[in-house]
Design an enzyme around this catalytic site. Structure first.
Site, PDB file in Angstrom:
ATOM      1  CB  ALA A 116      -0.905   0.004   1.225  1.00 38.55           C
ATOM      2  CG  ASP A 117       2.046   5.205  -2.497  1.00 41.26           C
ATOM      3  OD1 ASP A 117       3.061   5.331  -1.784  1.00 41.26           O
ATOM      4  OD2 ASP A 117       1.797   5.951  -3.460  1.00 41.26           O
ATOM      5  CE1 TYR A 118      -0.136   5.629   6.969  1.00 38.27           C
ATOM      6  CE2 TYR A 118       2.195   6.142   7.015  1.00 38.27           C
ATOM      7  CZ  TYR A 118       0.945   6.262   7.557  1.00 38.27           C
ATOM      8  OH  TYR A 118       0.756   7.002   8.684  1.00 38.27           O
ATOM      9  CE1 TYR A 130       1.083  11.619  -0.621  1.00 38.98           C
ATOM     10  CE2 TYR A 130       2.660   9.828  -0.865  1.00 38.98           C
ATOM     11  CZ  TYR A 130       2.392  11.172  -0.696  1.00 38.98           C
ATOM     12  OH  TYR A 130       3.414  12.065  -0.585  1.00 38.98           O
ATOM     13  CD  GLU A 131      -2.516   3.171  -2.585  1.00 33.80           C
ATOM     14  OE1 GLU A 131      -2.879   3.230  -3.757  1.00 33.80           O
ATOM     15  OE2 GLU A 131      -1.775   2.280  -2.147  1.00 33.80           O
TER      16      GLU A 131
END
Length: 77
Positions: free
Chosen positions: A38-40, A42-43
């Site tokens: 997950a693009d933490y 941002y997600e």
């Protein structure tokens, strides 16, 4: 013997929480080259995890994408 270039490429599912896209990716490059992520920040990890847990894939593929492939890639136990 030379190592094929494809040996060095892996894809993550970050930002693409769509089952059809996941199935298309598996079809093109194989399940052994796909990693969960997950693009933490941002997600949401919760959003990614909930989708992944419900995705219409086999449990064997879910295990590989969720943890098995990254363990093999980095030599983890």
């Amino acid at each position: 013997m030379r190592t094929p270039v494809s040996h060095y490429f892996y894809l993550t599912i970050a930002g693409h929480f769509h089952t059809k896209g996941l199935l298309d990716t598996i079809s093109e490059i194989g399940v052994d080259r796909v990693l969960f992520s997950a693009d933490y920040p941002y997600e949401s990890m919760a959003t990614a995890s909930n989708w992944f847990d419900q995705a219409l894939i086999s449990e064997d593929d879910r295990e590989k994408i969720g943890r098995g492939n990254v363990r093999r890639l980095f030599g983890l136990k």
